[in-house]
Design a protein around this motif. Structure first.
Motif, PDB file in Angstrom:
ATOM      1  N   UNK A 158       0.664  -1.070   0.007  1.00 44.05           N
ATOM      2  CA  UNK A 158      -0.059  -0.058   0.164  1.00 44.05           C
ATOM      3  C   UNK A 158       0.933   1.226   0.020  1.00 44.05           C
ATOM      4  N   UNK A 159       0.743   2.397  -0.993  1.00 45.15           N
ATOM      5  CA  UNK A 159       1.353   3.383  -1.031  1.00 45.15           C
ATOM      6  C   UNK A 159       2.355   3.165  -1.894  1.00 45.15           C
ATOM      7  N   UNK A 160       2.695   2.235  -2.681  1.00 46.56           N
ATOM      8  CA  UNK A 160       3.545   1.817  -3.675  1.00 46.56           C
ATOM      9  C   UNK A 160       3.014   2.797  -4.817  1.00 46.56           C
ATOM     10  N   UNK A 161       4.108   3.566  -5.591  1.00 46.02           N
ATOM     11  CA  UNK A 161       3.909   3.939  -7.013  1.00 46.02           C
ATOM     12  C   UNK A 161       4.684   3.731  -8.112  1.00 46.02           C
ATOM     13  N   UNK A 162       3.836   3.605  -9.122  1.00 44.13           N
ATOM     14  CA  UNK A 162       4.542   3.158 -10.502  1.00 44.13           C
ATOM     15  C   UNK A 162       4.383   4.367 -11.469  1.00 44.13           C
ATOM     16  N   UNK A 163       5.757   4.556 -11.781  1.00 45.95           N
ATOM     17  CA  UNK A 163       5.780   5.598 -13.050  1.00 45.95           C
ATOM     18  C   UNK A 163       6.138   5.033 -14.195  1.00 45.95           C
ATOM     19  N   UNK A 164       5.702   5.621 -15.418  1.00 45.27           N
ATOM     20  CA  UNK A 164       5.839   4.970 -16.876  1.00 45.27           C
ATOM     21  C   UNK A 164       5.937   6.310 -17.763  1.00 45.27           C
ATOM     22  N   UNK A 165       6.400   6.094 -18.939  1.00 46.05           N
ATOM     23  CA  UNK A 165       6.560   7.138 -19.731  1.00 46.05           C
ATOM     24  C   UNK A 165       5.239   6.669 -20.798  1.00 46.05           C
ATOM     25  N   UNK A 166       4.497   7.765 -21.032  1.00 49.92           N
ATOM     26  CA  UNK A 166       3.374   7.314 -22.246  1.00 49.92           C
ATOM     27  C   UNK A 166       3.401   8.403 -23.011  1.00 49.92           C
ATOM     28  N   UNK A 167       3.501   7.762 -24.605  1.00 53.75           N
ATOM     29  CA  UNK A 167       3.599   8.574 -25.684  1.00 53.75           C
ATOM     30  C   UNK A 167       2.224   8.606 -26.374  1.00 53.75           C
ATOM     31  N   UNK A 168       1.666   9.968 -26.538  1.00 53.03           N
ATOM     32  CA  UNK A 168       0.611   9.946 -27.349  1.00 53.03           C
ATOM     33  C   UNK A 168       0.535  11.447 -28.096  1.00 53.03           C
ATOM     34  N   UNK A 169      -0.472  11.724 -29.156  1.00 49.54           N
ATOM     35  CA  UNK A 169      -0.472  12.867 -30.088  1.00 49.54           C
ATOM     36  C   UNK A 169       1.068  13.256 -30.452  1.00 49.54           C
ATOM     37  N   UNK A 170       1.851  14.270 -29.799  1.00 47.49           N
ATOM     38  CA  UNK A 170       3.086  14.801 -30.177  1.00 47.49           C
ATOM     39  C   UNK A 170       4.192  14.550 -28.977  1.00 47.49           C
ATOM     40  N   UNK A 171       4.073  13.737 -27.916  1.00 50.08           N
ATOM     41  CA  UNK A 171       4.978  14.060 -27.086  1.00 50.08           C
ATOM     42  C   UNK A 171       4.873  12.768 -25.878  1.00 50.08           C
ATOM     43  N   UNK A 172       6.089  12.938 -24.986  1.00 43.97           N
ATOM     44  CA  UNK A 172       5.988  12.082 -23.950  1.00 43.97           C
ATOM     45  C   UNK A 172       5.123  12.672 -22.766  1.00 43.97           C
ATOM     46  N   UNK A 173       4.243  11.656 -21.889  1.00 48.57           N
ATOM     47  CA  UNK A 173       3.772  12.441 -20.697  1.00 48.57           C
ATOM     48  C   UNK A 173       4.126  11.306 -19.596  1.00 48.57           C
ATOM     49  N   UNK A 174       4.369  11.828 -18.493  1.00 41.84           N
ATOM     50  CA  UNK A 174       4.548  11.068 -17.058  1.00 41.84           C
ATOM     51  C   UNK A 174       3.284  10.306 -16.779  1.00 41.84           C
ATOM     52  N   UNK A 175       3.153   8.964 -16.703  1.00 43.26           N
ATOM     53  CA  UNK A 175       1.920   8.301 -16.226  1.00 43.26           C
ATOM     54  C   UNK A 175       2.565   7.771 -14.720  1.00 43.26           C
ATOM     55  N   UNK A 176       1.568   8.021 -13.745  1.00 42.54           N
ATOM     56  CA  UNK A 176       1.717   7.586 -12.384  1.00 42.54           C
ATOM     57  C   UNK A 176       0.619   7.163 -11.679  1.00 42.54           C
ATOM     58  N   UNK A 177       1.078   5.923 -11.110  1.00 43.64           N
ATOM     59  CA  UNK A 177      -0.152   5.028 -10.449  1.00 43.64           C
ATOM     60  C   UNK A 177       0.176   4.746  -9.097  1.00 43.64           C
ATOM     61  N   UNK A 178      -0.943   4.938  -8.082  1.00 42.92           N
ATOM     62  CA  UNK A 178      -0.578   4.576  -6.766  1.00 42.92           C
ATOM     63  C   UNK A 178      -1.353   3.454  -6.254  1.00 42.92           C
ATOM     64  N   UNK A 179      -1.008   2.510  -5.485  1.00 48.89           N
ATOM     65  CA  UNK A 179      -1.675   1.185  -5.092  1.00 48.89           C
ATOM     66  C   UNK A 179      -2.232   1.742  -3.738  1.00 48.89           C
ATOM     67  N   UNK A 180      -3.547   1.496  -3.654  1.00 51.93           N
ATOM     68  CA  UNK A 180      -4.196   1.843  -2.445  1.00 51.93           C
ATOM     69  C   UNK A 180      -4.646   0.755  -1.604  1.00 51.93           C
ATOM     70  N   UNK A 181      -4.620  -0.357  -1.929  1.00 47.88           N
ATOM     71  CA  UNK A 181      -4.978  -1.593  -1.325  1.00 47.88           C
ATOM     72  C   UNK A 181      -5.701  -2.422  -1.998  1.00 47.88           C
ATOM     73  N   UNK A 182      -6.370  -3.413  -1.218  1.00 41.19           N
ATOM     74  CA  UNK A 182      -7.444  -4.358  -1.680  1.00 41.19           C
ATOM     75  C   UNK A 182      -8.800  -4.427  -0.987  1.00 41.19           C
ATOM     76  N   UNK A 183     -10.008  -4.939  -1.676  1.00 41.42           N
ATOM     77  CA  UNK A 183     -11.235  -4.582  -1.398  1.00 41.42           C
ATOM     78  C   UNK A 183     -12.132  -5.830  -2.223  1.00 41.42           C
TER      79      UNK A 183
END
Length: 256
Positions: A158-183
């Motif tokens: 819980x709390x781990x963050x994943x970062x990725x490079x995501x390219x669309x349209x004309x350039x690269x954007x940072x994509x960030x994802x955070x894990x909140x837990x299970x349900x």
């Protein structure tokens, strides 16, 4: 309803995960997108086999369309395609063709990962340009399938963050994802164990804040998105999985 179908599709295509191959040709998802009590539209994701320049790939198609009264007020029809190398989990081609109440885009991007260049073909404006491509770049669709195959959800905290490079349209954007837990969720299919993630989004334009999106994916080897909630500047939106087929692994339903 401007861009709400697109938002849901992007959210869907940006979130689900596994350590081993989680999908293959024949997989198909359908989602109901609802704005409050109103069914605004539907989105689908389909995986097929194909070839790009002699390379065997997964051809993924994402479609989002408005329906009913929403289609009368503000018709939306968005098409996304990604051609993903089966072994390397990288995209070779990405297509984005959208029509949102008359606002249109028609873009094809071809990726040369070895040369670290992306050729962006804007078919609407008749322009072609080359843009630098970072290592391990994904497109909006391939990012979802890459994470399904690569992210270790068994050891995630819980709390781990994943970062990725995501390219669309004309350039690269940072994509960030955070894990909140299970349900455990009550769904149309029964009780399902899920993993909860929060993609960070741009605040102030459509979303209330950076943490306005929450996504639940099945806590099994399929790691398919089953519910998405978004707090918008006006109201809230949900996307709910309603149908599926062609899963590679057993869909685990909790039996009381």
């Amino acid at each position: 309803m401007k861009k709400y179908i697109t938002i849901a599709l992007l959210a869907i295509t940006a979130t689900a995960f596994s350590q081993q191959n989680a999908y293959d040709a024949g997989e198909w998802f359908k989602f109901r997108i609802h704005y409050g009590l109103i069914t605004a539209g539907y989105a689908t994701l389909t995986v097929e086999n194909a070839f790009v320049d002699g390379k065997e790939v997964h051809h993924v198609k994402g479609v989002g369309k408005t329906t009913g009264m929403t289609n009368w007020v503000f018709p939306v029809e968005d098409h996304y395609q990604s051609y993903i190398d089966k072994n390397k989990n990288i995209p070779y081609r990405f297509i984005r063709k959208i029509d949102e109440g008359g606002y249109t885009k028609d873009i094809e991007i071809n990726f040369d990962h070895q040369a670290q260049m992306a050729e962006v073909n804007n078919k609407k404006h008749g322009t072609i340009e080359e843009v630098q491509l970072p290592d391990n770049a994904q497109d909006m669709v391939s990012s979802f399938y890459y994470l399904r195959n690569k992210l270790d959800t068994k050891n995630i905290q819980i709390g781990d963050v994943i970062d990725m490079n995501m390219f669309f349209d004309r350039g690269t954007h940072k994509f960030r994802l955070k894990f909140l837990g299970r349900e455990t969720l009550n769904t149309n299919f029964g009780k399902v164990s899920t993993l909860i993630f929060r993609p960070y989004v741009e605040s102030g334009r459509v979303f209330k804040e950076e943490e306005s999106l929450t996504v639940w994916v099945t806590d099994d080897e399929n790691k398919m998105p089953i519910l998405i909630k978004a707090d918008l500047m006006v109201g809230s939106l949900k996307a709910t999985l309603t149908e599926y087929k062609g899963l590679q692994h057993q869909f685990k339903i909790i039996v009381d």
